[in-house]
Design an enzyme around this catalytic site. Structure first.
Site, short mmCIF file in Angstrom:
data_model
loop_
_atom_site.label_atom_id
_atom_site.label_comp_id
_atom_site.label_asym_id
_atom_site.label_seq_id
_atom_site.Cartn_x
_atom_site.Cartn_y
_atom_site.Cartn_z
N HIS A 234 0.89 -1.24 0.13
CA HIS A 234 -0.01 -0.16 0.17
C HIS A 234 0.67 1.22 0.09
O HIS A 234 0.16 2.08 -0.56
CB HIS A 234 -0.75 -0.04 1.10
CG HIS A 234 -2.38 -1.39 1.29
ND1 HIS A 234 -3.58 -0.68 1.06
CD2 HIS A 234 -2.11 -2.55 0.75
CE1 HIS A 234 -4.07 -1.18 0.95
NE2 HIS A 234 -3.17 -2.58 0.83
N ASP B 297 -5.84 6.02 1.61
CA ASP B 297 -5.47 4.64 1.15
C ASP B 297 -6.87 4.17 1.29
O ASP B 297 -7.58 4.72 2.37
CB ASP B 297 -4.58 4.16 2.00
CG ASP B 297 -4.53 2.52 1.68
OD1 ASP B 297 -5.45 2.46 1.54
OD2 ASP B 297 -3.55 2.37 1.44
N CYS C 42 14.40 -8.38 -1.93
CA CYS C 42 15.53 -7.60 -2.68
C CYS C 42 14.60 -6.75 -3.33
O CYS C 42 13.94 -6.75 -2.73
CB CYS C 42 15.75 -8.83 -3.66
SG CYS C 42 13.77 -8.65 -4.60
N GLN D 289 12.58 -5.66 -6.11
CA GLN D 289 11.74 -6.32 -7.16
C GLN D 289 11.99 -5.92 -8.81
O GLN D 289 12.50 -5.81 -9.36
CB GLN D 289 10.39 -6.58 -6.52
CG GLN D 289 9.82 -8.02 -7.33
CD GLN D 289 8.79 -7.52 -7.07
OE1 GLN D 289 8.62 -8.68 -5.97
NE2 GLN D 289 7.17 -7.48 -7.04
N TRP E 258 -1.13 -7.42 -6.48
CA TRP E 258 -1.52 -7.06 -7.36
C TRP E 258 -0.11 -5.75 -7.75
O TRP E 258 0.10 -5.24 -8.80
CB TRP E 258 -2.55 -5.26 -7.11
CG TRP E 258 -3.35 -4.95 -7.63
CD1 TRP E 258 -3.19 -3.06 -8.07
CD2 TRP E 258 -3.82 -4.66 -9.17
NE1 TRP E 258 -3.69 -2.34 -9.25
CE2 TRP E 258 -4.01 -4.12 -10.75
CE3 TRP E 258 -3.46 -5.97 -10.04
CZ2 TRP E 258 -4.47 -4.16 -11.35
CZ3 TRP E 258 -4.56 -6.26 -11.33
CH2 TRP E 258 -4.92 -5.19 -12.13
N SER F 291 2.67 -6.51 -7.25
CA SER F 291 3.75 -7.42 -8.16
C SER F 291 3.31 -7.78 -9.34
O SER F 291 3.81 -7.39 -10.33
CB SER F 291 4.07 -8.87 -7.49
OG SER F 291 4.77 -8.61 -5.77
N ASP G 137 -6.85 -10.89 -2.86
CA ASP G 137 -7.25 -10.63 -4.06
C ASP G 137 -6.19 -11.26 -4.99
O ASP G 137 -6.82 -11.20 -6.16
CB ASP G 137 -6.93 -9.26 -4.44
CG ASP G 137 -5.55 -8.50 -4.09
OD1 ASP G 137 -4.94 -9.26 -3.64
OD2 ASP G 137 -4.94 -7.14 -4.82
#
Ligand code: UDP
Length: 466
Positions: free
Chosen positions: A19, A112, A341, A343, A361, A363, A382
């Site tokens: 988030h 958020d 890491c 990413q 989401w 990723s 999700d």
């Protein structure tokens, strides 16, 4: 002078990695268009944050109420209740101080959508609210329908083909088990179910609804939802260096709850031939069972490709005994296990040919935007819904299937990865991934669909404040 120069906005992030990242990136985009952004994170001083690079915005920490409370002794319900009460008080205190100290205080709070109570705090202080949805439109639409009572829980198929929701037609790709876990296992995490549905309890009082997606990706949903309310897709929220390269120094998300082992990863990746390695990660929260870890380890060990596997510190004890030792002893440098890491750095490295992912989401958007084919192994929340779209609609990945015991075997993992790396279907999937990569880049580049929405949002804020 830039018209937005003295205009200030507050951004309230929810303190988990998936988030923080999108809202932080969105904030940097706002700053690049001239707004002054103060980014608030409710977090206890006990948690360390690695702040790498977010110089265009101001980051402030406010209390989450856990400085003197042992969070791990609480149930999820108790934890979330305590968080909501404490963080809303901290937000109130911050806004009051902010309004009394500044001549031109912020008139807009971007929050958020999981922390929907923040909208009430903003309104009480004479501010406007912009809800930021960090999940896909499909997932948000499902929660909306359940909140409205249009879709009833427990979920039931409404036709002979097993469909639960048939409008808009894009939804009909989802079978019962592809819905978000919170609306399937309704008794498992009631407090989280309350939050995901609660996003829609007051959202009509928000002046803007921002979504971390791009219109092209969820076109039908975006159009459909756009008929019901006014919404702005502003994603993918990925550092500019990987996308349009228009933001100077925006090379990283910049705020990490875990410490990345960046150098070790790069050194290892640099030693590998192009597209020879699989990157494996289940994000910041998902936790695999011991049996599943063992199967995954065995699949990775026996497949042809190299692997870089992120096993968070809290998951390490579930690695099979001797696994690390055998990896180190093997002289083929077959695999590397790290606790965390960077990413994006890994996914954009030429030696990575496949992303084995939980399908969170962020990723998913990252894989699409960097053009990396996926093998998806959704766990909860999700992820099953995202995974269905990845495989069936966007066609950028394959999904592993669990056996009758609910475990995905090593052979299944190996065979899906082999298919992506070397198979015919893999070739087609890579082509699709590369097409999405271009589409995603265009969306955030000058004049692209998301860029236009961000610009419109900024203009709205400027008009409101001048
Ligand atoms: N991430 C990372 N390093 C890792 C694993 C994940 O930087 O080793 C980042 C990833 O780039 C993404 C976020 O953490 O932006 C995870 O968000 P996602 O929605 O994919 O999953 P969640 O953690 O919320 O389940």
């Amino acid at each position: 002078m830039h018209p937005a120069k003295d205009i200030h906005v507050l951004v309230l992030a929810h303190p988990v990695q998936g988030h923080i990242n999108p809202m932080l990136q969105f904030s940097k985009r706002l700053a690049s268009k001239g707004l002054k952004v103060t980014f608030l994170i409710p977090i206890s001083t006990k948690k360390s944050l690695n702040l790498v690079n977010a110089s265009s915005i101001q980051v402030e920490y406010i209390s989450d109420g856990f400085d003197n409370v042992e969070a791990d002794k609480l149930s999820i319900d108790e934890y979330l209740d305590h968080f909501r009460l404490s963080a809303s008080q901290s937000l109130r205190d911050f806004i009051q101080k902010h309004q009394s100290c500044l001549e031109n205080p912020a008139k807009v709070l971007i929050y958020d959508s999981f922390d929907y109570w923040a909208l009430n705090v903003a309104i009480q202080h004479g501010m406007h609210g912009a809800a930021f949805f960090t999940q896909s439109c499909v997932v948000s639409w499902i929660y909306y329908l359940v909140h409205q009572g249009t879709v009833k829980l427990p979920l039931e198929a409404v036709d002979g083909q097993g469909r639960v929701v048939s409008d808009p037609p894009a939804m009909s790709v989802l079978g019962l088990n592809d819905f978000p876990s919170f609306v399937i296992d309704v008794d498992k995490y009631p407090a989280i179910l309350k939050i995901v549905l609660g996003q829609f309890s007051n959202f009509r009082k928000a002046k803007w609804l921002l979504f971390n997606t791009l219109s092209e990706l969820e076109e039908e949903l975006v159009n459909w939802m756009g008929n019901h309310w006014s919404m702005m897709p502003v994603g993918p929220t990925i550092p500019s260096v990987y996308m349009d390269k228009r933001l100077e120094d925006d090379t990283d998300y910049g705020l990490s709850l875990f410490k990345p082992e960046a150098e070790a990863c790069l050194r290892w990746l640099d030693s590998k031939p192009p597209r020879s390695a699989v990157y494996v990660s289940f994000g910041s929260l998902a936790s695999l069972g011991e049996d599943q870890m063992e199967e995954l380890a065995s699949g990775l060990r026996s497949m042809k490709s190299h692997f870089l596997w992120v096993v968070r510190e809290s998951e390490e004890k579930k690695l099979p005994p001797n696994f690390m030792q055998e990896l180190e002893l093997g002289n083929d440098n077959k695999g590397l296990v790290v606790r965390w890491c960077n990413q994006l750095q890994v996914l954009s490295h030429g030696s990575v040919g496949c992303f084995m992912s939980h399908c969170g989401w962020n990723s998913t958007l990252e894989a699409l935007s960097l053009g990396v084919p996926m093998v998806v192994m959704p766990q909860w929340t999700d992820q099953p819904t995202n995974a269905t779209f990845v495989v069936e609609v966007w066609k950028v990945g394959l999904r592993v299937r669990a056996n009758e015991k609910g475990v995905v075997t090593g052979e299944e993992i190996e065979s899906c990865i082999d298919e992506i790396m070397d198979g015919e279907r893999g070739k087609k999937i890579r082509e699709n991934s590369l097409r999405w990569k271009e589409t995603a880049k265009r969306a955030v580049d000058e004049g692209g669909s998301s860029d236009k929405n961000i610009q419109e949002f900024v203009s709205n804020v400027v008009d409101l404040c001048t």
